[in-house]
Every structure is written in structure tokens, then in C-alpha cells.
Design an enzyme around this catalytic site. Structure first.
Site, PDB file in Angstrom:
ATOM      1  N   GLY A  56       0.831  -1.200   0.000  1.00 27.71           N
ATOM      2  CA  GLY A  56       0.000   0.000   0.000  1.00 27.71           C
ATOM      3  C   GLY A  56       0.861   1.243   0.000  1.00 27.71           C
ATOM      4  CB  CYS A  83       5.435  -4.117   0.455  1.00 31.03           C
ATOM      5  SG  CYS A  83       6.318  -2.548   0.230  1.00 31.03           S
ATOM      6  CE1 TYR A  84       0.957   1.000   5.598  1.00 31.78           C
ATOM      7  CE2 TYR A  84      -0.559  -0.850   5.719  1.00 31.78           C
ATOM      8  CZ  TYR A  84      -0.182   0.410   6.139  1.00 31.78           C
ATOM      9  OH  TYR A  84      -0.924   1.077   7.074  1.00 31.78           O
ATOM     10  CG  HIS A 171       5.869  -5.633  -4.266  1.00 34.11           C
ATOM     11  ND1 HIS A 171       4.567  -5.488  -3.849  1.00 34.11           N
ATOM     12  CD2 HIS A 171       6.524  -4.520  -3.861  1.00 34.11           C
ATOM     13  CE1 HIS A 171       4.429  -4.335  -3.222  1.00 34.11           C
ATOM     14  NE2 HIS A 171       5.601  -3.724  -3.222  1.00 34.11           N
ATOM     15  CD  GLU A 173       2.882  -8.337  -5.387  1.00 35.07           C
ATOM     16  OE1 GLU A 173       2.614  -7.170  -5.052  1.00 35.07           O
ATOM     17  OE2 GLU A 173       3.579  -9.102  -4.689  1.00 35.07           O
ATOM     18  CG  ASP A 229     -16.912  -9.577 -20.161  1.00 37.52           C
ATOM     19  OD1 ASP A 229     -16.041 -10.460 -20.275  1.00 37.52           O
ATOM     20  OD2 ASP A 229     -16.651  -8.381 -19.955  1.00 37.52           O
ATOM     21  CE  LYS A 371     -12.838  -9.227 -21.552  1.00 38.67           C
ATOM     22  NZ  LYS A 371     -14.099  -8.480 -21.647  1.00 38.67           N
TER      23      LYS A 371
END
Length: 515
Positions: A56, A83-84, A171, A173, A229, A371
Site C-alpha cells: 500500500g 511490503c506494507y 513484491h 507477485e 462477457d 477476464k
């Protein structure tokens, strides 16, 4: 849909929160993003197999920075702070966090101090990771130890004595952390004990069962556009309730060339899904007359769509449910899980307000999917590749690809240019390699020469981007010969266009669509 195993991501405002959730799902484990202030009772109802605290932009050193309930960090459920999230664990559990004298952004070399840690299983002792922080933990909470460090950060990875709670200053990710996916997999399978059984096959079976249970013998109406969609939502609903579903297709006059006929044919003849067709072209174009502001166009189109859809839906008898093809990113953004302010980049075109206006109950069968997962679900149900992998098309249609006023004449020009662009990139084998490609009609005219005559005609811009998640995107380096071929076709075959340009801007700073 509620899988037996899930990882809950507490969102503290990170730009990467959705990416964390996607990385988890890539491993066959369901993930759910929730606000950071969720109560322990609400969290317990979700029955998570593990909890991840996102990064964050705030500083835990500041008064009023976002916090979670400390008891969440003291239970038996495995926790990973990123992290945060790591800094917050240090602050709430009795450690010490300070503002770093040297901020650390970008690549760093992580030295793993405990290679036997389940979080680092199978990794070499030195790893390239991605840092993005100013604050750092300088004293560990009781019961925690450092299991990794960098030159600028002595406490870059931590673990508790029980081996259930971990924290990372970097991070995992992002792709820049070279083995970050492996670290997340270790957390999922070695720490949380996940089985990786969540996939589109299991989602499909559970979704069909839950739709049938919710709908019973009642009827459902769904707005369709022909995009992936709404098409996938229609197929899933039809599989669940059959002829209890009626789809409504509103032709707003802002579609691509031949699109209205294509959608009607596919739903009526191929899918055998009941379709109500509404031709509202005149109403939309009349409402858009003399309007050039993009946000105003979007609002007008949204309002006209609601009116046209409402008229059609009221003619149907005994309808109880309104279905929408809402996806998970839409749910996250509209609910603002962090509770913080966010800027409106552009208004989303949807059917907001219709459930209340029509006294319908809302059903959103895709609301837990990203998606790419919707596309995989379409493949799972055997839908045609040209439908499943069709490029996204904005709800307001060509109106936001015409800069300035929308008229029949300008729509006709854009349709002809756009269809030639798409035809050529398909013929060259590029369509499947591109996330989104389209043509924009600009509000300028330029001088040209065609034959022996001077011309003063329109300019179009071609745009093609590559992206994984549409949060960031880069322009596609199409071959010069292909660009030349497309340009020649448009200029020679579309009367009224004498100049073609190619958009070479990325997102950010630009957006994918021009309006």
C-alpha cells in the site's frame, strides 16, 4: 461461487492487489480481495485457508494509516504480509518500524538466510527481487526471526516460530521478482495446505448448480452485446435454466460493421438462446447530436441504454431476475475495498439502477472471475474461439472512438476503416497476439493528393496494444510492411479518409481507448 479453499487478500490500497489475487488463481486456488478493515467475525465466515496482507502507499508511521484488526495476525490461519503488510505486522505485533534513510525502489539481491524455510523451498540462496518501499522493519516482534536480507534492508523476509506467519519486504507477485511465483506457490501449498483444485470446470459445475437453486422456476433477463462477457454469461445461464432465460440485444447504432446481424444470428440460430432485438439507433444518435465531450457521451449512452432495455424488459412476463456480466475487477472497483478515494478515469457503461427500476433481483454469474478466467470458462463450455478471444469492445461502442460529434456519416467512415484494419491483422496472423486493436476517427482534416486532385479529408489513428491485465499496456510493434498495406487499403478504399497514423503510446501515461 464459494470454493472449499480460498485465500483472502486484505487490500491496503496497493496497485498490485488484483495481481496478487490473479497469481493465486493461476495456481488453481480461489482468491478473494476484501477491505483491510474487515472484522474478525466477517473474516471467519469466509473460512480462508490463508491470508495475504497487500502492500500500500501509506506509511505505518503516520497517524490514520490503514490498519487491520491485530487479532487476525495472531490466529492459526497462515498469514503472508507483503511490503506494507510486513511493516504492519511489525507495528501491530510489538516490533519497530522506521522511515528508511534510503528509499529502495527496483531490483535488489535477496540473501536467503533460511533455505529450509517452507516459503523458500527449492530456491537458491540468492534471489533477484523487486523492492518498492521507504519504511522498513528495524526490530522484529516477539517470536519472529529474519529469514532474508538485502544490502539496504536487514529484515527483508521474516517468519514466526510456528512457521505459519511470514512477511516479505519485496513484491513476489510482480514479474521482476524472478522466482516470486514459486514463493507464492510455496505459501499456498507448503504453508496453507491448498490442493489447487479450483478451475473453470469446477466453477462451471458449481455455478450451474447455484444458478438453478437461486432461480428455481422463475425467469431471467440478460442484456447482451456480443462481447465475450455477456456471451459467456448467456451460455452459462442457458445451461443452467434453458428457456427461462431471455436475452435482450439493444442495437445502439454504435456497433462495428455487420455486428448487429452477426449477434442476432449467433444467439438465435447457433446458441438457440431466446433473443429480443431492439433497434434503437435513431434514439441514440438523436440524443448524441452535437455532443463532443467523451464523458457526456458515455452518460447519454448509458441513459439511453437503460430506457431501451427497460422498454423491452417490461414487455416480458413473469421475470424475476436481471442478470449482468459483471466481472471481478468491476466489483472491486465499484466497492472500493480500501475505503479510500479514487479518481474517475471514465464512467463505466452498465445497467446500473435497472434492478430497482424494474423490481428485479440481480444475478451476476461471473462476478468472481477475471477476464482471462471468463475466456477459459467460454472454452470450457465449448464456445467458438472467435467469440471467446474476441477483442474487448467498449460499452459505448464507436462513440468513444470518434473524437468529437457522433454522426451517421462519421460512423460509416470509422466502420469501413476499422474492418480493414481487423481483416489485415487477422490475415497476417497478428489478431491472436494482440489484446486490443481498433481505429479512431480524429476531429481534424488534412490536405492530400489523390490522382491529380487536392483533397481535404479525415484522419484516422490505428491502435494495437499488448497486455496481460489491461491495467498496463504497451503498443504492438506491427511490421512496417503490414502497416503500409493497411494504410493503403484504408486510403484507397474508404472515400473521405486521406491520412492514417499509428498510435505508439503506452498505458500509462496514455489510456488504451482514446476517450
Amino acid at each position: 461461487m464459494e470454493p472449499l479453499q480460498k485465500i483472502v487478500v486484505l487490500d491496503f490500497g496497493s496497485q498490485y492487489s488484483q495481481l496478487i489475487a490473479r497469481r493465486i488463481r493461476e495456481n488453481g486456488v480461489y482468491s478473494q480481495i476484501v477491505r483491510h478493515s474487515i472484522s474478525p467475525g466477517e473474516l471467519e465466515k469466509l473460512s480462508p485457508s490463508g491470508i495475504i496482507l497487500s502492500g500500500g502507499p501509506a506509511s505505518v508511521c503516520d497517524a490514520g494509516s490503514p490498519r487491520c484488526d491485530p487479532s487476525i495476525l495472531k490466529g492459526e490461519i497462515p498469514v503472508l504480509g507483503i511490503c506494507y503488510g510486513l511493516q504492519l505486522m511489525g507495528e501491530l505485533l510489538g516490533g519497530k518500524v522506521e522511515r528508511g534513510r534510503k528509499r529502495e525502489y527496483g531490483r535488489a539481491e535477496l540473501e536467503i538466510l533460511e533455505s529450509e524455510s517452507p516459503l523458500f523451498s527449492g530456491l537458491e540462496d540468492r534471489q533477484t527481487v523487486w523492492m518498492s518501499h521507504g519504511d522498513k522493519v528495524v526490530a522484529l516482534p516477539p517470536g519472529y526471526r529474519s529469514i532474508g536480507r538485502t544490502d539496504n534492508c536487514e529484515i527483508a523476509a521474516v517468519a514466526d516460530e510456528r512457521g505459519k506467519h511470514f512477511g516479505l519486504q519485496f513484491h513476489p507477485e510482480v514479474v521482476h521478482t524472478l522466482h516470486g511465483k514459486k514463493i507464492l506457490r510455496n505459501f499456498l501449498f507448503r504453508v496453507c495446505g491448498c490442493l489447487g483444485e479450483w478451475n473453470m470446470g469446477s466453477f462451471r459445475r458449481q455455478a450451474v448448480e447455484e444458478i438453478r437453486t437461486a432461480v428455481g422456476s422463475d425467469k431471467v433477463v440478460l442484456g447482451v452485446s456480443g462481447g465475450v462477457d455477456s456471451s459467456v454469461a448467456a451460455r452459462l445461464l442457458h445451461e443452467a435454466v434453458g428457456d427461462q432465460l431471455t436475452s435482450i440485444f439493444v442495437n445502439n447504432g454504435l456497433l462495428r460493421k455487420g455486428e448487429a446481424d452477426e449477434v442476432r444470428q449467433r444467439f438465435d440460430r447457433q446458441e438457440e438462446i431466446k433473443l429480443t432485438y431492439v433497434d434503437a439507433e435513431e434514439e441514440f444518435l438523436s440524443a448524441l447530436k452535437s455532443v463532443g465531450d467523451p464523458e457526456e457521451k458515455r452518460k447519454i449512452i448509458g441513459a439511453e441504454f437503460i430506457k431501451a432495455f427497460e422498454r423491452a424488459a417490461r414487455r416480458l412476463k413473469n421475470v424475476r431476475f436481471l442478470a449482468q456480466g459483471t466481472l471481478y475487477p468491476d466489483v472491486i472497483e465499484s466497492r472500493s475495498p480500501t475505503g479510500g478515494p479514487s479518481a474517475t478515469i471514465k464512467t463505466h457503461h452498465n445497467v446500473g439502477g435497472l434492478p430497482e427500476r424494474l423490481n428485479f433481483e440481480l444475478i451476476e454469474p461471473l462476478r468472481n472471475l477475471f477476464k482471462d478466467e471468463v475466456r477459459r470458462l467460454g472454452e470450457e463450455m465449448g464456445m467458438p474461439q472467435e467469440v471467446v478471444w474476441r477483442h474487448p469492445f467498449p460499452g459505448p461502442g464507436l462513440a468513444v472512438r470518434i473524437i468529437g460529434e457522433v454522426t451517421k456519416e462519421r460512423l460509416a467512415l470509422l466502420r469501413e476503416a476499422d474492418v480493414r484494419f481487423i481483416e489485415e491483422i487477422k490475415a497476417a496472423g497478428y489478431y491472436g497476439k494482440i489484446a486490443q486493436a481498433f481505429v479512431v476517427l480524429l476531429p481534424v482534416k488534412t490536405v492530400g493528393v489523390m490522382g491529380d486532385e487536392r483533397t481535404y479529408e479525415n484522419v484516422v489513428a490505428m491502435r494495437a496494444v499488448s497486455t496481460e491485465d489491461f491495467m498496463t499496456a504497451d503498443w504492438v510493434r506491427l511490421p512496417y510492411d503490414l502497416l503500409a498495406k493497411i494504410s493503403n487499403r484504408i486510403i484507397n478504399e474508404v472515400r473521405g479518409i486521406n491520412r492514417v497514423v499509428y498510435d505508439v503510446s503506452s498505458k500509462p501515461p496514455s489510456t488504451i481507448e482514446w476517450e
